[in-house]
Design an enzyme around this catalytic site. Structure first.
Site, PDB file in Angstrom:
ATOM      1  N   THR A  94     -15.018 -39.688  -5.615  1.00  0.00           N
ATOM      2  CA  THR A  94     -14.702 -38.987  -4.367  1.00  0.00           C
ATOM      3  C   THR A  94     -13.855 -39.927  -3.522  1.00  0.00           C
ATOM      4  OG1 THR A  94     -16.812 -37.832  -4.436  1.00  0.00           O
ATOM      5  CG2 THR A  94     -15.663 -37.849  -2.333  1.00  0.00           C
ATOM      6  N   LYS A 169     -13.541 -30.669  -2.259  1.00  0.00           N
ATOM      7  CA  LYS A 169     -14.798 -31.432  -2.115  1.00  0.00           C
ATOM      8  C   LYS A 169     -15.079 -31.751  -0.635  1.00  0.00           C
ATOM      9  CE  LYS A 169     -17.930 -34.743  -3.157  1.00  0.00           C
ATOM     10  NZ  LYS A 169     -19.161 -34.595  -3.832  1.00  0.00           N
ATOM     11  N   LYS A 244     -19.943 -40.927   4.076  1.00  0.00           N
ATOM     12  CA  LYS A 244     -18.676 -41.252   3.400  1.00  0.00           C
ATOM     13  C   LYS A 244     -17.785 -40.007   3.294  1.00  0.00           C
ATOM     14  CE  LYS A 244     -16.626 -42.105  -1.049  1.00  0.00           C
ATOM     15  NZ  LYS A 244     -16.719 -42.359  -2.472  1.00  0.00           N
TER      16      LYS A 244
HETATM   17  P1  NAD Z   1     -21.930 -46.627  -8.097  1.00  0.00           P
HETATM   18  O1  NAD Z   1     -21.665 -47.673  -7.084  1.00  0.00           O
HETATM   19  O2  NAD Z   1     -23.305 -46.481  -8.672  1.00  0.00           O
HETATM   20  O3  NAD Z   1     -20.929 -46.826  -9.348  1.00  0.00           O
HETATM   21  C1  NAD Z   1     -19.600 -47.279  -9.239  1.00  0.00           C
HETATM   22  C2  NAD Z   1     -19.380 -48.271 -10.348  1.00  0.00           C
HETATM   23  O4  NAD Z   1     -18.002 -48.662 -10.372  1.00  0.00           O
HETATM   24  C3  NAD Z   1     -20.190 -49.579 -10.163  1.00  0.00           C
HETATM   25  O5  NAD Z   1     -21.026 -49.769 -11.299  1.00  0.00           O
HETATM   26  C4  NAD Z   1     -19.120 -50.672 -10.035  1.00  0.00           C
HETATM   27  O6  NAD Z   1     -19.502 -51.887 -10.624  1.00  0.00           O
HETATM   28  C5  NAD Z   1     -17.964 -50.021 -10.771  1.00  0.00           C
HETATM   29  N1  NAD Z   1     -16.651 -50.575 -10.451  1.00  0.00           N
HETATM   30  C6  NAD Z   1     -16.087 -50.768  -9.220  1.00  0.00           C
HETATM   31  N2  NAD Z   1     -14.837 -51.253  -9.355  1.00  0.00           N
HETATM   32  C7  NAD Z   1     -14.601 -51.362 -10.685  1.00  0.00           C
HETATM   33  C8  NAD Z   1     -13.494 -51.807 -11.457  1.00  0.00           C
HETATM   34  N3  NAD Z   1     -12.363 -52.234 -10.890  1.00  0.00           N
HETATM   35  N4  NAD Z   1     -13.602 -51.809 -12.804  1.00  0.00           N
HETATM   36  C9  NAD Z   1     -14.742 -51.388 -13.411  1.00  0.00           C
HETATM   37  N5  NAD Z   1     -15.822 -50.944 -12.728  1.00  0.00           N
HETATM   38  C10 NAD Z   1     -15.753 -50.930 -11.376  1.00  0.00           C
HETATM   39  O7  NAD Z   1     -21.447 -45.255  -7.443  1.00  0.00           O
HETATM   40  P2  NAD Z   1     -21.833 -43.765  -7.916  1.00  0.00           P
HETATM   41  O8  NAD Z   1     -23.030 -43.293  -7.167  1.00  0.00           O
HETATM   42  O9  NAD Z   1     -21.792 -43.717  -9.399  1.00  0.00           O
HETATM   43  O10 NAD Z   1     -20.585 -42.948  -7.308  1.00  0.00           O
HETATM   44  C11 NAD Z   1     -19.296 -42.997  -7.903  1.00  0.00           C
HETATM   45  C12 NAD Z   1     -18.409 -41.992  -7.199  1.00  0.00           C
HETATM   46  O11 NAD Z   1     -18.981 -40.686  -7.298  1.00  0.00           O
HETATM   47  C13 NAD Z   1     -18.220 -42.277  -5.696  1.00  0.00           C
HETATM   48  O12 NAD Z   1     -16.892 -42.013  -5.362  1.00  0.00           O
HETATM   49  C14 NAD Z   1     -19.180 -41.288  -5.044  1.00  0.00           C
HETATM   50  O13 NAD Z   1     -18.780 -40.933  -3.741  1.00  0.00           O
HETATM   51  C15 NAD Z   1     -19.097 -40.114  -6.001  1.00  0.00           C
HETATM   52  N6  NAD Z   1     -20.266 -39.236  -5.982  1.00  0.00           N
HETATM   53  C16 NAD Z   1     -21.516 -39.782  -6.016  1.00  0.00           C
HETATM   54  C17 NAD Z   1     -22.621 -38.923  -6.003  1.00  0.00           C
HETATM   55  C18 NAD Z   1     -24.025 -39.497  -6.040  1.00  0.00           C
HETATM   56  O14 NAD Z   1     -24.980 -38.738  -5.837  1.00  0.00           O
HETATM   57  N7  NAD Z   1     -24.210 -40.776  -6.348  1.00  0.00           N
HETATM   58  C19 NAD Z   1     -22.442 -37.537  -5.958  1.00  0.00           C
HETATM   59  C20 NAD Z   1     -21.156 -37.013  -5.967  1.00  0.00           C
HETATM   60  C21 NAD Z   1     -20.064 -37.883  -5.976  1.00  0.00           C
END
Ligand code: NAD
Length: 296
Positions: A94, A169, A244
């Site tokens: 997102t 979204k 966010k």
């Molecule tokens: P998270 O922080 O658990 O996972 C993100 C991952 O990306 C981390 O493990 C981090 O180490 C990795 N990362 C960051 N930079 C990197 C790079 N350069 N190379 C490789 N890995 C890298 O976050 P999440 O909860 O999985 O959310 C991810 C996305 O999904 C966000 O944009 C969030 O807004 C969206 N989202 C989350 C939810 C939710 O309920 N968690 C729901 C809908 C949307």
């Protein structure tokens, strides 16, 4: 058809999403900066790559699931030149609509194809493969990505051109944020007028006040037993994630010159609330802030 997929970002969402692609028969080469995420992914059949560049080198499709736009654009700077010409880049994070459009432009300039495809459904949906995808990009790109999206979710909507998925979204979540505040204010007003939660629920949930924030995620305990209010506001959809998404909506409101007073105010209220509640409280817990501020 089995594809070779590079999956970058194996966190709360990306880890289970990548695992569902493996279950559907795709070869998934995964990468994350955090070693434990990579280990967990390897246990689910994902081939761990030591770098994102290594992961994308022979991939048909590159999927990213990263925290924010700066992570996506920073990564694209590193990997666009490492992929085979014409590779499809699908960003499920997102991010800002403007960043999503920039990502499309950079992919095209490097001879790649792109789709933005953010999700709703949370970690539960990522694990159960019941996510909803909102996609932005060309028809051919959407058609190619669709079997992969269907392996990770239950519904996909092609919303339009570059950035349209992110736009859908944040518009949806702006409705949700504003309506949760409205429902919470109504419950606190009802309390001050001596109206029981159940009575207000019974009327509003079958009248014109009906909405998801009331009838599914009801912010007070009692009327909807499965709502987070009944388990001390354990998420659910964490306050920090709502803050966010409303911040991204507020950026788009301002840059588009849109007169969305409630959306901007909701972003402010959720930013303040999330500073305290963070990821430990469901976004419906904002009702307690409203009650506290009312001196109740
Ligand atoms: P998270 O922080 O658990 O996972 C993100 C991952 O990306 C981390 O493990 C981090 O180490 C990795 N990362 C960051 N930079 C990197 C790079 N350069 N190379 C490789 N890995 C890298 O976050 P999440 O909860 O999985 O959310 C991810 C996305 O999904 C966000 O944009 C969030 O807004 C969206 N989202 C989350 C939810 C939710 O309920 N968690 C729901 C809908 C949307």
């Amino acid at each position: 058809m089995s594809r070779t997929v590079a999956f970058i970002g194996l966190g709360h969402m990306g880890g289970p999403m990548a695992a569902n692609l493996v279950k559907a028969g795709h070869r998934v080469q995964g990468h994350d900066l955090v070693a434990v995420a990579l280990d967990t992914a390897a246990g689910a059949g994902i081939v761990p790559a030591t770098s994102a560049i290594e992961a994308v080198a022979d991939a048909d499709v590159v999927i990213t699931m990263l925290p924010a736009g700066r992570h996506v654009l920073g990564l694209y700077d590193d990997i666009l030149a490492a992929a085979r010409p014409g590779t499809l880049f699908v960003d499920c994070s997102t991010i800002d609509v403007a960043d999503a459009r920039t990502a499309h432009e950079r992919a095209a300039a490097a001879g790649m194809r792109a789709l933005d495809a953010p999700v709703s459904g949370g970690v539960v949906g990522a694990e159960a493969a019941t996510l909803t995808f909102m996609a932005g990009g060309g028809d051919a790109e959407y058609a190619e990505a669709r079997p992969l999206l269907e392996a990770m979710g239950k519904k996909a909507v092609h919303c339009g051109d570059a950035g349209a998925g992110q736009a859908a979204k944040i518009c949806n979540n702006m409705i949700l944020g504003v309506s949760m505040i409205a429902v919470s204010e109504a419950f606190v007003l009802g309390e001050s007028l001596g109206l029981s939660h159940q009575a207000l629920y019974d009327v509003a949930s079958t009248a014109s006040g009906q909405c998801w924030a009331l009838s599914v995620n009801c912010p007070v305990p009692g009327p909807v037993p499965a709502s987070p209010a009944n388990r001390d506001y354990l998420p659910g959809f964490a306050a920090a994630l709502m803050a966010k998404d409303l911040g991204l909506a507020a950026n788009a409101v301002r840059s588009g010159g849109v007169h969305a007073e409630l959306g901007l105010r909701a972003a402010e209220l959720y930013a303040a609330y999330a500073e305290r509640a963070g990821v430990t409280e469901d976004f419906s817990g904002i009702v307690r802030t409203i009650r506290d501020r009312s001196g109740k």
